[in-house]
Enzyme design. Structure first.
Site, mmCIF file in Angstrom:
data_model
loop_
_atom_site.group_PDB
_atom_site.id
_atom_site.type_symbol
_atom_site.label_atom_id
_atom_site.label_comp_id
_atom_site.label_asym_id
_atom_site.label_seq_id
_atom_site.Cartn_x
_atom_site.Cartn_y
_atom_site.Cartn_z
ATOM 1 N N ILE A 303 0.829 -1.204 0.000
ATOM 2 C CA ILE A 303 0.000 0.000 0.000
ATOM 3 C C ILE A 303 0.863 1.252 0.000
ATOM 4 O O ILE A 303 0.604 2.213 -0.729
ATOM 5 C CB ILE A 303 -0.927 0.001 1.230
ATOM 6 C CG1 ILE A 303 -1.979 -1.101 1.084
ATOM 7 C CG2 ILE A 303 -1.618 1.347 1.387
ATOM 8 C CD1 ILE A 303 -2.958 -0.867 -0.041
ATOM 9 N N SER A 353 12.759 3.276 11.406
ATOM 10 C CA SER A 353 11.649 2.503 11.959
ATOM 11 C C SER A 353 10.709 3.455 12.688
ATOM 12 O O SER A 353 11.161 4.403 13.352
ATOM 13 C CB SER A 353 12.157 1.438 12.938
ATOM 14 O OG SER A 353 11.092 0.886 13.679
ATOM 15 N N LYS A 421 -9.779 -5.948 9.632
ATOM 16 C CA LYS A 421 -9.498 -6.897 10.714
ATOM 17 C C LYS A 421 -9.507 -6.218 12.080
ATOM 18 O O LYS A 421 -9.457 -6.887 13.117
ATOM 19 C CB LYS A 421 -8.159 -7.592 10.457
ATOM 20 C CG LYS A 421 -8.193 -8.494 9.225
ATOM 21 C CD LYS A 421 -6.826 -9.069 8.910
ATOM 22 C CE LYS A 421 -6.920 -10.019 7.717
ATOM 23 N NZ LYS A 421 -7.384 -9.357 6.485
ATOM 24 N N SER A 463 -1.166 -7.488 -3.197
ATOM 25 C CA SER A 463 -0.276 -7.171 -2.079
ATOM 26 C C SER A 463 0.439 -8.435 -1.643
ATOM 27 O O SER A 463 0.067 -9.552 -2.010
ATOM 28 C CB SER A 463 -1.080 -6.601 -0.907
ATOM 29 O OG SER A 463 -1.978 -7.569 -0.403
ATOM 30 N N VAL A 467 -4.069 -13.842 -1.908
ATOM 31 C CA VAL A 467 -4.400 -15.209 -2.308
ATOM 32 C C VAL A 467 -4.293 -15.401 -3.807
ATOM 33 O O VAL A 467 -4.072 -16.523 -4.275
ATOM 34 C CB VAL A 467 -5.820 -15.599 -1.840
ATOM 35 C CG1 VAL A 467 -5.910 -15.620 -0.346
ATOM 36 C CG2 VAL A 467 -6.867 -14.682 -2.441
ATOM 37 N N THR A 484 -8.412 -22.338 3.687
ATOM 38 C CA THR A 484 -8.481 -22.676 5.105
ATOM 39 C C THR A 484 -9.866 -23.134 5.545
ATOM 40 O O THR A 484 -9.991 -23.917 6.483
ATOM 41 C CB THR A 484 -8.038 -21.479 5.964
ATOM 42 O OG1 THR A 484 -8.875 -20.356 5.656
ATOM 43 C CG2 THR A 484 -6.589 -21.115 5.679
#
Length: 644
Positions: A303, A353, A421, A463, A467, A484
């Site tokens: 992204i 970082s 998520k 990305s 999948v 899964t």
């Protein structure tokens, strides 16, 4: 057999090859004179002559005139097996000169024993035979006949679309060694039954029959301007024929002028999403970027890198790329450098970082960004589940560090890239991202000079860890495809679309906003795997079809994985001025309360107290229900392992 004779000739020295070709041309001069007499008289005559007819005069003149002309015109310097149209033009010019001289002798002036018409017939025969000899050499010695034999064994394909793109693609594939075009499909019934460049045009409804009659294995979609809805209808029609489907990019992606086989690509899942892309609002795109200093964290990620591409196109004065991976930073910096208008935009690659507060403070103090897009995150659910301490430090505390320093140095807009998520999470990754959202919501009230906002969306295609490339690789390897759970569903969006919407959403922020992108309808992963197999021209192997090609294997949910992802905690999103962007109303803790809890969290992370950390996350993040799926804490360092 042809190879057996061709190889010794090709191995001969160059002078010897010239003698051979000269001898062939001399023989053709003799042969064409003999044939010319036959065509004129209707009977064969002896070359040595008989009572009246004297072919030998014509033979001598032909050899005396033709061979010097051929030598002067470079006939014996050319490499015939590589000759083409230019060589044929040279033959025609040389024989034209020869014909003028030969006809002058035997037709205009006349020679006893040689019919005048021979002066006209023989040059025409010589042109045909000499030209044919050159083409035969090209075909035989140049290996064209071998190419034709190879073409027979190539996969046979149909091109869907007899328009400009389809015609150019067919032309580009005329000598392809990868596949052989055997016809066109087109929706225009007025074209059905017609022939285009030697290829028949068929109705798409005839495809199942054509698969058998023409032995077609692949259909190439060459209608780049078609709508996504219509493309889906075409794909659904071809699924029933069990053919592989490949496509050209959209019109905007094609190079101007020509279409080549390199433009072909496999279908991506975005071809099947069923949504028309919405044109971006250029006012929103440029509001926080044009002529400003922009900083992107995680600039080398999936992204982050696309955000940088989109930002660069809107012409900031400075684009600061913050990335902790040296290789990823090098890659995106090199790519952008080739596209950047260096007179207007300065690119600044920075290794850092987001967990290093002093380093971030130095960067922001030096470059004074107007807008920060925070894309740095650990996002792979099973990996973060195995490494919860690092995941929380990076996703939550790293975000908090970047946000507080942004407010400290006076950044105007700070946009967090979040995830679906984060909604009622079942894993550390989702909980860490929701806690990062809550931190920005709480900070928004304490830092009025900085507008904090977050943009939440689902999976992006292409990305790392997506999948689609994984399934494609598994199909290429012969399977099985691993899923899964048979009921697993996910939202999908293309990376460029997601990046554009993130920029536009950030431009609408008032402070503390949680934006949610319209991801369309969720896609069932099992159905996605099935469709990708079918679009590869293969069949799913199952109990009902034991002779199928690719099996879909159910492996069980991974640690922390959810069956269904959600975009909203509440159920009443508010619309915005953009049709694909909504605003959510999410509850959060006030900054004084949350600050104390975050300090507790940091202390637990320092002690590597995984269980205590999870309990605190459950307390802080609404709806967080850990789903360890067999993971247990092991030992005083709280490293995680799979339980046996």
């Amino acid at each position: 057999m042809l190879n057996r004779f061709a190889l010794p000739i090709l191995a001969m020295p160059r002078p010897a090859k010239r003698v051979v070709v000269l001898s062939v041309d001399a023989a053709l001069c003799v042969l064409t004179v003999w044939l010319a007499f036959y065509l004129r008289l209707g009977e064969w005559v002896r070359l040595a002559g008989d009572s009246y007819w004297q072919p030998l005069w014509a033979v001598v003149v032909s050899l005396t005139v033709a061979l010097p002309i051929f030598v002067v015109n470079g006939f014996y310097r050319a490499i015939f097996r590589y000759s083409g149209l230019s060589a044929l033009m040279t033959v025609m010019k040389a024989v034209a000169v020869y014909a003028l001289l030969f006809a002058s002798v035997f037709t205009a002036f006349g020679v006893d024993g040689v019919p005048r018409t021979v002066g006209l017939i023989q040059p025409m025969l010589l042109l045909l035979t000499v030209g044919a000899s050159r083409m035969l050499a090209r075909f035989w010695l140049g290996g064209l006949y071998r190419n034709q034999l190879k073409m027979v064994a190539l996969p046979r394909v149909l091109i869907y679309g007899a328009g400009n793109a389809g015609r150019q693609l067919a032309g580009a594939m005329a000598n392809s060694h990868e596949m052989r075009v055997v016809g066109f499909l087109d929706d225009d019934d007025r074209l059905h039954g017609h022939v285009l460049n030697g290829l028949s045009i068929y109705s798409p409804a005839d495809l199942p029959g054509l698969v058998n009659s023409l032995q077609v294995s692949t259909v190439l979609l060459a209608i780049p301007s078609v709508s996504r809805h219509r493309r889906n209808e075409m794909i659904a029609q071809m699924l029933r024929a069990h053919v592989q489907v490949r496509t050209l990019p959209a019109v905007s992606e094609l190079a101007q002028g020509m279409v080549s086989t390199s433009d072909l690509r496999e279908l991506d899942i975005d071809d099947l999403l069923g949504r028309e892309p919405v044109s971006p609002n250029h006012i929103l795109l440029g509001k926080n970027i044009s002529d400003k200093v922009v900083l992107v964290t995680g600039a080398g990620g999936s992204i982050g890198s696309e955000l940088c591409r989109q930002i660069l196109a809107v012409a900031p004065t400075t684009l600061v790329l913050v990335e902790q991976s040296e290789f990823a930073l090098y890659e995106i910096q090199q790519e952008l450098q080739e596209k950047a208008d260096t007179d207007h935009t300065l690119l600044v690659p920075v290794l850092a970082s987001v967990r290093d507060a002093q380093r971030l403070r130095d960067i922001m103090a030096d470059w004074k960004p107007d807008t920060v897009y925070h894309a740095a995150a650990y996002k792979h659910v099973p990996l973060v589940e195995h490494n919860p301490i690092e995941g929380i430090r990076n996703n939550t505390l790293g975000t908090l560090t970047a946000a507080r320093i942004a407010a400290e140095v006076g950044v105007t807009d700070f946009v967090l890239i979040s995830t679906d998520k984060a909604v009622r999470p079942t894993n550390i990754m989702g909980a860490s991202k929701r806690l990062a959202e809550m931190a920005l919501q709480a900070l928004a009230a304490t830092a009025p000079k900085t507008r904090f906002s977050m943009v939440r969306f689902g999976n992006v295609l292409g990305s790392s860890g997506s999948v689609v490339p994984k399934f494609r690789r598994q199909i290429r390897d012969g399977g099985p495809i691993t899923v899964t759970h048979p009921d697993m569903t996910r939202y999908f969006m293309t990376i460029p679309e997601a990046a554009q919407l993130v920029i536009q959403a950030g431009a609408m922020a008032k402070g503390g906003d949680v934006f949610v992108l319209d991801m369309g309808d969720p896609v069932k992963i099992f159905d996605l795997a099935t469709r990708m197999i079918e679009l590869s021209g293969l069949c799913v192997r199952s109990e009902n079809n034991p002779d199928g090609d690719i099996e879909i294997e159910i492996t069980g949910l991974r640690p922390g994985e959810k069956l269904f992802e959600e975009l909203l905690i509440g159920n009443h999103p508010r619309p915005t001025s953009h049709p694909r962007i909504m605003k959510a109303h999410e509850e959060f803790l006030a900054w004084p309360v949350l600050q104390d809890k975050l300090q507790q969290l940091e202390a637990m992370l320092d002690r590597r107290d995984v269980e205590g950390t999870k309990e605190l996350l459950i307390e802080l993040v609404a709806g967080y229900t850990p789903n360890d799926q067999g993971l247990v804490a092991a030992g005083p360092d709280s490293r995680l392992r799979y339980s046996v």
